[in-house]
Design an enzyme around this catalytic site. Structure first.
Site, PDB file in Angstrom:
ATOM      1  N   ALA A  11       0.788  -1.210  -0.048  1.00 11.92           N
ATOM      2  CA  ALA A  11      -0.254   0.037   0.024  1.00 11.92           C
ATOM      3  C   ALA A  11       0.858   1.278  -0.160  1.00 11.92           C
ATOM      4  CB  ALA A  11      -1.230   0.049   1.165  1.00 11.92           C
ATOM      5  N   ARG A  16       9.189   7.469  -4.363  1.00 18.62           N
ATOM      6  CA  ARG A  16      10.472   7.551  -4.892  1.00 18.62           C
ATOM      7  C   ARG A  16      10.466   7.073  -6.409  1.00 18.62           C
ATOM      8  NH1 ARG A  16      12.957   4.536   0.076  1.00 18.62           N
ATOM      9  NH2 ARG A  16      10.929   3.990   0.674  1.00 18.62           N
ATOM     10  N   LYS A  23       3.833   0.936  -7.261  1.00 20.36           N
ATOM     11  CA  LYS A  23       5.344   0.436  -7.379  1.00 20.36           C
ATOM     12  C   LYS A  23       5.277  -1.046  -7.756  1.00 20.36           C
ATOM     13  CE  LYS A  23       7.669   0.156  -3.545  1.00 20.36           C
ATOM     14  NZ  LYS A  23       8.603   0.792  -2.507  1.00 20.36           N
ATOM     15  N   GLY A  78       1.740   3.919   7.965  1.00 25.74           N
ATOM     16  CA  GLY A  78       2.958   3.017   8.138  1.00 25.74           C
ATOM     17  C   GLY A  78       2.698   1.483   7.885  1.00 25.74           C
ATOM     18  N   THR A  79       3.832   0.762   8.044  1.00 24.08           N
ATOM     19  CA  THR A  79       3.851  -0.641   7.837  1.00 24.08           C
ATOM     20  C   THR A  79       2.777  -1.380   8.760  1.00 24.08           C
ATOM     21  OG1 THR A  79       6.099  -0.833   8.753  1.00 24.08           O
ATOM     22  CG2 THR A  79       5.771  -1.299   6.374  1.00 24.08           C
ATOM     23  N   GLY A 140      16.240  -1.155   7.895  1.00 26.01           N
ATOM     24  CA  GLY A 140      16.166  -0.983   9.236  1.00 26.01           C
ATOM     25  C   GLY A 140      17.285  -1.810   9.768  1.00 26.01           C
ATOM     26  N   LYS A 351       1.468 -11.051 -40.640  1.00 22.34           N
ATOM     27  CA  LYS A 351       0.337 -10.909 -39.810  1.00 22.34           C
ATOM     28  C   LYS A 351      -0.871 -11.875 -40.075  1.00 22.34           C
ATOM     29  CE  LYS A 351      -3.202  -9.030 -39.624  1.00 22.34           C
ATOM     30  NZ  LYS A 351      -4.296  -8.009 -39.972  1.00 22.34           N
TER      31      LYS A 351
END
Ligand code: UD1
Ligand code: CA
Length: 459
Positions: A11, A16, A23, A78-79, A140, A351
């Site tokens: 989510a 970035r 993303k 946030g996660t 982290g 084609k």
């Protein structure tokens, strides 16, 4: 073993990436990042949920063929908050939930299997997958005291000393469902990003006396996170290189592999040779003993054994038989289906063309919406005029025909077996079998014409 479900967090806004699409829809080696993760879950037969954020309708459409549960995180807080938005998913208090980010496209099935096995063997109530890296930037940092998990500190909250720590969080965890339900609410957003970090949950649990295990691996490449376009490009290179290595190991020759792109889900038979600059996109199947010369692009196509695709040919949505020669500079578009032993030469475009055994179209032609019977020869410059400005029409050419150079076949039109078309003809009516058809203006010769016009004929 306790039941395990898999929750994917997707989510984040992916700011970035500077993109107008989420993303996790961006592709690595031809497969959307999220699908690379869902494919593993599918193989392991784990029930899966995905948390999406903005544009939930687009996301639902994107995953409509996947057997997953969808959750919505309306605000990006946030996660940990993302996990809370899926509380129904882990409401069964008995099992574990595997939580992974949606932006780590290089995870492999064995990583997940080993991590689950490790957690279960240790009877841990929660566990973290951590990896060592020379360059911990962006991740982290995971800290232990006396070999026991202590806490995770996000890059933005870490001091200079803490940032040097090179054991980092992959973002992959297992939690007992009961702990998620009970303690996610204990997480605060008192940090540099004012977000509810899932990374705070393991230390909260630790302080409450639960057992937390840390699975450590040196294999950092698999947990590479994609946050921007540069990382997307790097992940793609790694995934493509893995494919190349797999094909090299299974008996495919690849010259100058650094210049070759082979996406995921591509099959290549042994002794096939691939020259520099070839691109094979996802979903293609190439038989044994083929040659793909430099600059060929193969998209979602099948090529049977012993067929050569010569330089700079573009093949899309085509099915090519065995022992054929295509190119150089040929363009086979969707719906091209060929039998064996055919030849399609330079500057020929096809084609929705069905070509029988032994058909030859060696130079400069357009073959669209047509069927061509076996052993027919198509002369240079032949064009099927398939479009009348409104609709497409079909050309059917029988077997063993000879279509002279520079013929226009104005569809709908049929040429019977064993027939000949004289060079330069415009064919508007059907031609019966075993005939010659030509439609040319009779040649006129006016002798001495240049001199009459005052032009020189001699030196
Ligand atoms: C996160 C971890 C970090 C870890 C890294 C591994 C946190 C706070 N940090 O950092 O410790 O080293 O992943 O790659 O978890 N997401 C949501 N909702 C949100 C925020 C994020 O669903 O409100 C999703 C994103 O779509 C993404 C994943 O969670 O798939 C991780 O978020 P991201 O912002 O990429 O976190 P990182 O900064 O990479
Ligand atoms: Ca990330």
């Amino acid at each position: 073993m306790d039941k395990i479900k898999w929750l994917v967090l997707a989510a984040g806004e992916g700011k970035r990436m500077k993109s107008s699409i989420p993303k996790v829809f961006h592709k690595v080696a031809g497969i959307p990042i999220l699908f690379r993760i869902l494919n593993i879950a599918e193989k392991l037969n784990i029930e899966t949920g995905v948390v999406f954020g903005k544009n939930i309708e687009i996301a639902k459409e994107f995953v409509k063929d996947k057997n997953i549960e969808i959750f919505e995180q309306k605000e990006r807080l946030g996660t940990a908050h993302a996990v809370m938005c899926a509380s129904e998913f882990y409401s069964d208090l008995e099992g574990y939930t595997l939580i992974t980010p949606g932006d780590t496209p290089l995870i492999e099935q064995k990583d997940i299997e080993e991590f689950i096995k490790f957690t279960i063997e240790r009877k841990a109530e929660a566990s973290i997958l951590a990896f060592y890296t020379e360059n911990p930037k962006g991740y982290g940092r995971v800290f232990e005291i006396d070999g026991e998990f202590f806490n995770i500190i996000e890059e933005k909250d870490a001091n200079e000393e803490e940032r040097k720590n090179n054991l980092v969080n992959s973002g992959i965890y297992l939690f007992k469902n009961s702990l998620l339900s009970k303690h996610l609410k204990d997480i605060s957003n008192n940090n540099a990003q004012n977000e509810y970090y899932l990374t705070d949950l393991p230390s909260i649990l630790k302080h409450k006396g639960y057992s937390i295990a840390v699975f450590k691996t040196e294999n950092e490449e698999n947990f590479y996170g994609v946050n921007d376009r540069k990382q997307l490009a790097i992940a793609d290179i790694i995934a493509v290189n893995r494919n190349i290595e797999k094909h090299l190991n299974s008996g495919v020759t690849i010259y100058q592999p650094d210049t070759v792109r082979i996406e995921d889900n591509v099959e290549i038979g042994k002794d096939t040779e691939i020259y520099p600059g070839v691109i094979i996109e996802t979903g293609s199947k190439i038989g044994e003993n083929c040659t793909l010369k430099s600059g060929c692009v193969i998209i979602n196509s099948e090529i049977a054994e012993n067929t050569d695709i010569l330089e700079y040919s573009h093949i899309e949505g085509a099915k090519i038989g065995a022992n054929c020669a295509i190119g150089p500079f040929a363009r086979l578009r969707p719906g091209t289906i060929t039998s064996e032993n055919i030849k399609i030469g330079n500057f020929v475009e096809t084609k929705k063309a069905i070509l029988g055994k032994g058909v030859k179209a060696s130079h400069l032609s357009y073959l669209g919406d047509c069927e061509i019977g076996e052993n027919t020869n198509i002369g240079a410059g032949t064009i099927t005029c398939n479009y009348d400005g409104e609709k497409k029409h079909k050309t059917v050419i029988g077997k063993n025909c000879f279509i002279g150079s520079d013929t226009q076949l104005v569809a709908p039109v049929k040429i019977g077996d064993f027939s000949y078309i004289g060079a330069g003809s415009t064919i508007t009516n059907d031609v019966p079998e075993c005939s010659l058809a030509l439609s040319r203006v009779k040649q006129k010769v006016i002798q001495g014409w240049p001199e009459k016009k005052g032009k020189k004929c001699r030196n």
